[in-house]
Enzyme design. Structure first.
Site, mmCIF file in Angstrom:
data_model
loop_
_atom_site.group_PDB
_atom_site.id
_atom_site.type_symbol
_atom_site.label_atom_id
_atom_site.label_comp_id
_atom_site.label_asym_id
_atom_site.label_seq_id
_atom_site.Cartn_x
_atom_site.Cartn_y
_atom_site.Cartn_z
ATOM 1 N N ASP A 429 0.855 -1.177 0.000
ATOM 2 C CA ASP A 429 0.000 0.000 0.000
ATOM 3 C C ASP A 429 0.900 1.240 0.000
ATOM 4 O OD1 ASP A 429 -3.104 0.645 0.691
ATOM 5 O OD2 ASP A 429 -1.752 2.198 1.475
ATOM 6 N N ILE A 430 0.667 2.137 -0.968
ATOM 7 C CA ILE A 430 1.466 3.376 -1.021
ATOM 8 C C ILE A 430 1.064 4.262 0.161
ATOM 9 C CG2 ILE A 430 2.028 5.428 -2.388
ATOM 10 C CD1 ILE A 430 1.368 3.820 -4.896
ATOM 11 N N GLU A 472 -4.599 2.548 -4.390
ATOM 12 C CA GLU A 472 -3.144 2.536 -4.209
ATOM 13 C C GLU A 472 -2.657 1.220 -3.622
ATOM 14 O OE1 GLU A 472 -4.779 4.499 -0.424
ATOM 15 O OE2 GLU A 472 -5.351 4.207 -2.515
#
Length: 555
Positions: A429-430, A472
């Site tokens: 996950d960004i 994301e």
């Protein structure tokens, strides 16, 4: 009486047909050979008046105004030569086939006409033979099949069918081939029995008609139909192009076919099929940049039109590739661009030859038609590929989409469990991605997602599968990777992302990633369990401050 009997005996022995009339135009004598003038009607009876319709009108007139000049008249498909000779007590009328006219017709026939005796010795052959053989027709006369030095296949065909005619007394029809250095000829041959007056078989007449063009057309149409079926049935493009090259090489003797496809950037040609070209040559031209003066194919792709180079050694388009071509004995190359419906160049269709030559109208027609079919096949493949991408890939990043990823990951997971191999999963996950969108807009967010995806792909192995799960969030499966190695990979990936130089509109966008790692254990039976544990590890990494890797507890 003796003189009359002697005359009749002599006339009966001569090759012509004879009719004797007295002054009252009654039949005094008629020979059997006069039947060629009767065309199946019975011969006139001796002592009866001359039948009104027996003689042609021009011959009848000679009875009223006799002279010694001959008449040549057509009758029942024959040319007959008539002569009316006035006698003291009547007329002598003779008729024979016009042998000179027959020989003229035979020698001007487009067919090869041969007469054989029953031992298959050539007794007559017309001059049409000179169109297909350097040996004069006269040198074949009196010789057997072996003495004439005919190709073995042709001799066998003649001998076999002649035996059938001799045994049955019935005509035979067969196809024969004559392979010469310049081309292959195909003949439709008819072998006819010839009988004497007693009904005994005395010779065989062979009529050989050149059907090479018709035969080639039939073969081409059959091959073309097969190609259309392959395209319609969605056969793999590689298979279609391989068959196409084979089809063209069968049709155009001596040709070496190549098909090259233009890359998406429209800059380079990559070899797709070329079964008859040397491997070294194929390696040298694979990835050829297009442009003016870059051989036939590079130039054709640049111009978007056909380029015919009939002599590579002297053509300026081959100046930089002349030595390469000469080393592989390539002396001519014709190239036609393969064009999409909108005129866009898709690739090139090239024909090489081992001698300088230019295409005739038939070759041009074949190449153009085949190029059009290749355009259809290539565009169909491109559409199928585009649909597959829509169904399986994320449109923004080019990674596998969630559905496709889960399908493939499930298969790999089951294989690993069945074979007892290690298997690991990364959930990524960004960090703070909402801030990216808020600060740089959605365009900036898209730039970050694309850069992130590219970095993950380049860091992982080709055997690993990466996907965008949504937003994301990303995932990757690592086949044949135990937990210890997966942790090393995840840390390497985290460092690569942190060092990734991303900018949008000249503004740098630093990012980090949180990663959860889960690995297959004997207790784990479903992929969904592995995903759930990797998610829990990811949440743990985020809870501990992000920009870190956490490993799920043993399953």
């Amino acid at each position: 009486m003796f003189a009359q009997a002697t005359l009749e005996t002599v006339l009966s022995a001569l090759p012509a047909g004879y009719l004797l009339l007295d002054l009252s135009r009654q039949v005094v004598f008629v020979s059997e050979r006069f039947s060629i003038a009767c065309h199946g009607s019975p011969l006139p009876t001796v002592g009866s008046p001359l039948p009104a319709t027996l003689l042609p009108q021009a011959v009848q007139q000679r009875l009223d105004q006799p002279d010694n000049k001959g008449l040549t008249l057509p009758a029942h498909g024959l040319l007959l030569e008539w002569l009316v000779t006035p006698l003291r007590d009547g007329w002598l009328i003779s008729v024979r086939e016009d042998r000179h006219a027959f020989r003229t017709l035979v020698d001007n026939s487009p067919d090869i006409i041969t007469r054989y005796d029953l031992e298959l010795r050539c007794r007559f052959i017309n001059n049409t033979l000179s169109n297909f053989s350097p040996t004069p027709a006269a040198e074949h006369i009196g010789r057997t099949l072996e003495e004439r030095r005919l190709p073995a296949q042709l001799k066998d065909a003649i001998r076999h069918n002649a035996q059938q005619v001799i045994a049955s007394g019935k005509p035979q029809r067969f196809i024969s081939e004559l392979s010469l250095p310049q081309r292959l000829y195909v003949f439709e041959s008819r072998l006819l029995p010839e009988f004497d007056d007693a009904g005994q078989l005395q010779s065989l007449l062979s009529i050989d008609r050149d059907i090479s063009e018709q035969h080639a057309t039939r073969l081409w149409e059959a091959d073309e139909n097969r190609l259309l079926e392959m395209i319609a049935n969605d056969r793999p493009l590689q298979e279609v192009m391989g068959w196409t090259c084979q089809m063209i090489e069968n049709q155009l003797s001596g040709a070496m076919c190549s098909i090259m496809l233009l890359d998406e950037a429209g800059e380079r040609l990559y070899l797709a099929a070329a079964p008859s070209l040397a491997s070294e040559y194929k390696e040298a031209i694979d990835g050829l940049r297009i442009g003016e003066g870059i051989g036939s194919c590079g130039t054709a792709a640049q111009r978007g039109e056909m380029v015919i180079v009939s002599d590579i050694a002297s053509d300026p388009l081959w100046q930089d590739y002349r030595e390469l071509a000469a080393a592989h004995r390539l002396h001519a190359c014709w190239s036609l661009p393969i064009l999409a419906q909108d005129g866009k160049v898709l690739g090139t269709f090239g024909l090489y030859h081992d001698r300088p030559c230019a295409p005739d109208s038939q070759a041009l027609d074949i190449v153009r038609r085949t190029s059009h079919l290749m355009a259809i096949a290539i565009q169909q493949e491109q559409r199928a590929t585009a649909l597959y991408r829509l169904a399986t890939q994320d449109g923004l990043t080019g990674l596998a989409n969630r559905r496709h990823f889960l399908d493939l990951a499930s298969q790999r997971f089951k294989e690993a469990r069945y074979l007892g191999k290690p298997f690991s999963l990364l959930m990524m996950d960004i960090d703070h991605f909402k801030r990216v969108n808020d600060g740089h807009g959605h365009e900036g967010g898209d730039v970050v997602l694309q850069a992130f995806a590219q970095c993950v792909k380049s860091t992982l192995r080709a055997s690993d599968l990466v996907c965008r799960m949504g937003g994301e969030e990303f995932a990757a499966i690592l086949p044949d990777t135990p937990a210890s190695e997966a942790l090393v990979v995840a840390k390497r990936l985290r460092n690569a992302i942190a060092a990734l130089p991303i900018a949008h509109q000249d503004h740098p966008i630093p990012i980090t990633v949180s990663i959860g790692v889960a690995s297959l254990s004997p207790a784990c039976r479903e992929l969904s369990e592995l995903i759930r544990h990797a998610d829990q590890a990811l949440y743990q990494a985020k809870a501990k401050g992000r920009n870190r890797v956490c490993v799920a507890e043993s399953l």
